[in-house]
Motif scaffolding. Structure first.
Motif, PDB file in Angstrom:
ATOM      1  N   ALA A 157       0.867  -1.184   0.000  1.00 37.63           N
ATOM      2  CA  ALA A 157       0.000   0.000   0.000  1.00 37.63           C
ATOM      3  C   ALA A 157       0.897   1.225   0.000  1.00 37.63           C
ATOM      4  N   GLY A 158       0.289   2.406  -0.198  1.00 35.76           N
ATOM      5  CA  GLY A 158       1.060   3.628  -0.314  1.00 35.76           C
ATOM      6  C   GLY A 158       1.741   4.079   0.948  1.00 35.76           C
ATOM      7  N   ASN A 159       1.439   3.430   2.073  1.00 36.01           N
ATOM      8  CA  ASN A 159       2.070   3.828   3.331  1.00 36.01           C
ATOM      9  C   ASN A 159       2.669   2.636   4.078  1.00 36.01           C
ATOM     10  N   VAL A 160       3.032   1.583   3.313  1.00 33.98           N
ATOM     11  CA  VAL A 160       3.571   0.365   3.920  1.00 33.98           C
ATOM     12  C   VAL A 160       4.914   0.018   3.289  1.00 33.98           C
ATOM     13  N   VAL A 161       5.908  -0.216   4.109  1.00 36.54           N
ATOM     14  CA  VAL A 161       7.182  -0.743   3.622  1.00 36.54           C
ATOM     15  C   VAL A 161       6.943  -2.167   3.134  1.00 36.54           C
ATOM     16  N   PRO A 162       7.244  -2.465   1.883  1.00 39.08           N
ATOM     17  CA  PRO A 162       6.909  -3.785   1.329  1.00 39.08           C
ATOM     18  C   PRO A 162       7.816  -4.891   1.853  1.00 39.08           C
ATOM     19  N   ASP A 163       7.195  -6.036   2.075  1.00 35.77           N
ATOM     20  CA  ASP A 163       7.953  -7.192   2.562  1.00 35.77           C
ATOM     21  C   ASP A 163       8.220  -8.211   1.456  1.00 35.77           C
ATOM     22  N   HIS A 164       7.884  -7.865   0.210  1.00 32.42           N
ATOM     23  CA  HIS A 164       8.057  -8.830  -0.881  1.00 32.42           C
ATOM     24  C   HIS A 164       8.274  -8.081  -2.187  1.00 32.42           C
ATOM     25  N   CYS A 165       9.222  -8.531  -2.984  1.00 31.60           N
ATOM     26  CA  CYS A 165       9.433  -8.026  -4.330  1.00 31.60           C
ATOM     27  C   CYS A 165       9.971  -9.167  -5.182  1.00 31.60           C
ATOM     28  N   SER A 166       9.396  -9.376  -6.339  1.00 28.90           N
ATOM     29  CA  SER A 166       9.901 -10.410  -7.236  1.00 28.90           C
ATOM     30  C   SER A 166       9.931  -9.866  -8.651  1.00 28.90           C
ATOM     31  N   PHE A 167      10.879 -10.352  -9.410  1.00 23.22           N
ATOM     32  CA  PHE A 167      10.935  -9.968 -10.821  1.00 23.22           C
ATOM     33  C   PHE A 167      11.191 -11.211 -11.664  1.00 23.22           C
ATOM     34  N   LEU A 168      10.651 -11.160 -12.873  1.00 24.82           N
ATOM     35  CA  LEU A 168      10.754 -12.279 -13.799  1.00 24.82           C
ATOM     36  C   LEU A 168      11.921 -12.025 -14.744  1.00 24.82           C
ATOM     37  N   VAL A 169      12.730 -13.060 -14.921  1.00 23.77           N
ATOM     38  CA  VAL A 169      13.921 -12.971 -15.763  1.00 23.77           C
ATOM     39  C   VAL A 169      13.813 -13.982 -16.893  1.00 23.77           C
ATOM     40  N   ASN A 170      14.190 -13.562 -18.094  1.00 20.69           N
ATOM     41  CA  ASN A 170      14.251 -14.470 -19.241  1.00 20.69           C
ATOM     42  C   ASN A 170      15.714 -14.669 -19.632  1.00 20.69           C
ATOM     43  N   TYR A 171      16.135 -15.921 -19.676  1.00 22.42           N
ATOM     44  CA  TYR A 171      17.508 -16.272 -20.066  1.00 22.42           C
ATOM     45  C   TYR A 171      17.455 -17.009 -21.391  1.00 22.42           C
ATOM     46  N   ARG A 172      18.052 -16.419 -22.420  1.00 21.56           N
ATOM     47  CA  ARG A 172      18.206 -17.072 -23.718  1.00 21.56           C
ATOM     48  C   ARG A 172      19.611 -17.654 -23.748  1.00 21.56           C
ATOM     49  N   PHE A 173      19.706 -18.971 -23.842  1.00 22.73           N
ATOM     50  CA  PHE A 173      21.013 -19.616 -23.687  1.00 22.73           C
ATOM     51  C   PHE A 173      21.392 -20.434 -24.911  1.00 22.73           C
ATOM     52  N   ALA A 174      22.692 -20.520 -25.146  1.00 23.44           N
ATOM     53  CA  ALA A 174      23.218 -21.228 -26.306  1.00 23.44           C
ATOM     54  C   ALA A 174      22.853 -22.708 -26.242  1.00 23.44           C
ATOM     55  N   PRO A 175      22.689 -23.354 -27.407  1.00 26.82           N
ATOM     56  CA  PRO A 175      22.271 -24.762 -27.414  1.00 26.82           C
ATOM     57  C   PRO A 175      23.338 -25.730 -26.922  1.00 26.82           C
ATOM     58  N   SER A 176      24.510 -25.231 -26.600  1.00 29.14           N
ATOM     59  CA  SER A 176      25.531 -26.082 -25.982  1.00 29.14           C
ATOM     60  C   SER A 176      25.207 -26.359 -24.521  1.00 29.14           C
ATOM     61  N   ARG A 177      24.309 -25.571 -23.938  1.00 30.77           N
ATOM     62  CA  ARG A 177      23.928 -25.763 -22.537  1.00 30.77           C
ATOM     63  C   ARG A 177      22.649 -26.597 -22.450  1.00 30.77           C
ATOM     64  N   SER A 178      22.610 -27.491 -21.472  1.00 28.00           N
ATOM     65  CA  SER A 178      21.370 -28.203 -21.174  1.00 28.00           C
ATOM     66  C   SER A 178      20.471 -27.296 -20.337  1.00 28.00           C
ATOM     67  N   ILE A 179      19.226 -27.702 -20.168  1.00 26.81           N
ATOM     68  CA  ILE A 179      18.324 -26.936 -19.311  1.00 26.81           C
ATOM     69  C   ILE A 179      18.857 -26.860 -17.887  1.00 26.81           C
ATOM     70  N   ASP A 180      19.371 -27.967 -17.384  1.00 26.41           N
ATOM     71  CA  ASP A 180      19.922 -27.960 -16.018  1.00 26.41           C
ATOM     72  C   ASP A 180      21.101 -27.010 -15.906  1.00 26.41           C
ATOM     73  N   GLU A 181      21.950 -26.985 -16.925  1.00 26.21           N
ATOM     74  CA  GLU A 181      23.094 -26.077 -16.903  1.00 26.21           C
ATOM     75  C   GLU A 181      22.634 -24.622 -16.980  1.00 26.21           C
ATOM     76  N   ALA A 182      21.627 -24.358 -17.779  1.00 25.11           N
ATOM     77  CA  ALA A 182      21.096 -23.005 -17.877  1.00 25.11           C
ATOM     78  C   ALA A 182      20.489 -22.560 -16.548  1.00 25.11           C
ATOM     79  N   ALA A 183      19.752 -23.458 -15.914  1.00 24.33           N
ATOM     80  CA  ALA A 183      19.165 -23.132 -14.610  1.00 24.33           C
ATOM     81  C   ALA A 183      20.252 -22.839 -13.584  1.00 24.33           C
ATOM     82  N   ALA A 184      21.345 -23.583 -13.648  1.00 21.89           N
ATOM     83  CA  ALA A 184      22.457 -23.367 -12.714  1.00 21.89           C
ATOM     84  C   ALA A 184      23.091 -21.995 -12.919  1.00 21.89           C
ATOM     85  N   VAL A 185      23.189 -21.558 -14.185  1.00 18.19           N
ATOM     86  CA  VAL A 185      23.733 -20.230 -14.481  1.00 18.19           C
ATOM     87  C   VAL A 185      22.881 -19.149 -13.831  1.00 18.19           C
TER      88      VAL A 185
END
Length: 368
Positions: A243-271
């Motif tokens: 709210a406009g008068n409350v210090v927030p206790d949560h913030c999240s942001f969404l990130v998109n990672y485009r990764f080279a095909p030499s990486r597996s999904i697990d390797e990309a997640a680790a990055v």
């Protein structure tokens, strides 16, 4: 607008006119029934040499000639939403003077589909057996993909030695594709009244350091089988606040990672998890593997020779990854500038349609 009731699709008009006909059948994702009906009817009327299977609004047409090798060639029938850019019209590119067809779907990817349909009807005795696929729901969530559904429902129909996806590539070969992953990065805090903010911990402020780190990040360039893929790591959404008068206790942001095909999904997640190691939580919410270039396959090498241009890397994710997951080397090849895909002024060069059709036809008639 052209009426399906009065003008069925006719491959004898050639790929340029067929591009116009296909584009004038609206087929925004989720509304592909009319165009799928038209494609199926065209194949049954003009391509009796093909065995046709329909799965929802996906059409699979195959030759059964007993050839040593089989090539799968695919394209999607749907488009992003129309924005006053149908019916199509002929125009001239103001910079190059090239003759163009303007309108939704011209680039992504009905020009490519038109080339495929003309050749599917025309090539009765190709050097390889062919599996043609035209599918629904490409421009939406991956779990709705008509190609993925058909692969699950009819796995035997998708056995092949090489695959071509008709995504726009400016008439050149683009090998493989990057993988893509989305992660939600979360910072937590403690609520307090903003008049006594020292009593709380501001989660949005805590997220700032990570966002600054992300803004300063230099993405990698990775060479895979001779092609250079450019990676990318970007914030694409953010939420937080109470709210406009409350210090927030949560913030999240969404990130998109485009990764080279030499990486597996697990390797990309680790990055991603390592990059955001200072976050309170990193949750992987969506992911899709990339595809290696596939240019070391003998059929691919002959195809490169037929097209006559130097292959480059596909930086976005495409359905070549679905073929790659089946162990089938796959490339992107189609008319149209990918930078114009989804644009309101989407337009394709007529020369690219004609040259692409000729290169693909020549290769299919002589591929070994």
């Amino acid at each position: 607008m052209t009426s399906l009731a009065t003008q069925p699709l006719d491959p004898s008009v050639g790929p340029v006119e067929l591009t116009r006909q296909l584009c004038n059948i609206p087929s925004v994702s989720g509304d592909e029934r009319a165009i799928a009906d038209a494609v199926e009817a065209m194949l049954r009327d003009h391509a009796p040499h093909l065995s046709v299977t329909r799965d929802g609004d996906t059409i699979i047409a195959r030759t059964e000639l007993g050839r040593v090798r089989r090539v799968a060639i695919a394209g999607h029938l749907d488009t992003v939403p129309i924005n006053e850019n149908l019916p199509v019209r002929d125009t001239v590119d103001p910079e190059t003077g090239e003759a163009m067809i303007w309108g939704r779907g011209t680039v992504d990817m009905k020009a490519g589909v038109a080339v495929q349909l003309v050749l599917a009807a025309e090539l009765t005795d190709p050097a390889v057996d062919l599996t043609w696929v035209w599918y629904d729901h490409e421009e939406v969530s991956a779990d709705l993909s008509g190609l993925g559904r058909a692969m699950r429902n009819h796995p035997a129909l998708f056995e092949a030695d090489f695959a071509i996806l008709g995504e726009p590539s400016n008439g050149t070969i683009e090998g493989g594709c990057n993988g893509t992953l989305r992660a939600r990065v979360t910072m937590r805090g403690k609520r307090a009244h903003t008049a006594r903010s020292w009593m709380g911990v501001n989660a949005i402020h805590r997220a700032g350091a990570l966002l600054e780190k992300l803004a300063a990040h230099e993405p990698e360039r990775v060479v895979v089988d001779g092609l250079e893929y450019r990676e990318g790591l970007n914030a694409v959404g953010i939420e937080g606040g109470v709210a406009g008068n409350v210090v927030p206790d949560h913030c999240s942001f969404l990130v998109n990672y485009r990764f080279a095909p030499s990486r597996s999904i697990d390797e990309a997640a680790a990055v991603v998890k390592e990059f955001f190691a200072d976050a309170d939580e990193v949750e992987i919410v969506d992911q899709a593997s990339g595809a290696r270039p596939g240019l070391d396959a003998p059929l691919a090498q002959r195809f490169v020779e037929a097209v006559g241009t130097v292959p480059t890397a596909k930086l976005g994710w495409t359905d070549v990854a679905r073929f790659s997951a089946l162990g089938i080397p796959a490339v992107n090849f189609g008319p149209g500038n990918p930078l114009l895909a989804h644009a309101d002024d989407e337009r394709v060069a007529i020369s690219q349609i004609e040259e692409g059709a000729e290169a693909l036809k020549s290769w299919l008639n002589g591929a070994i």
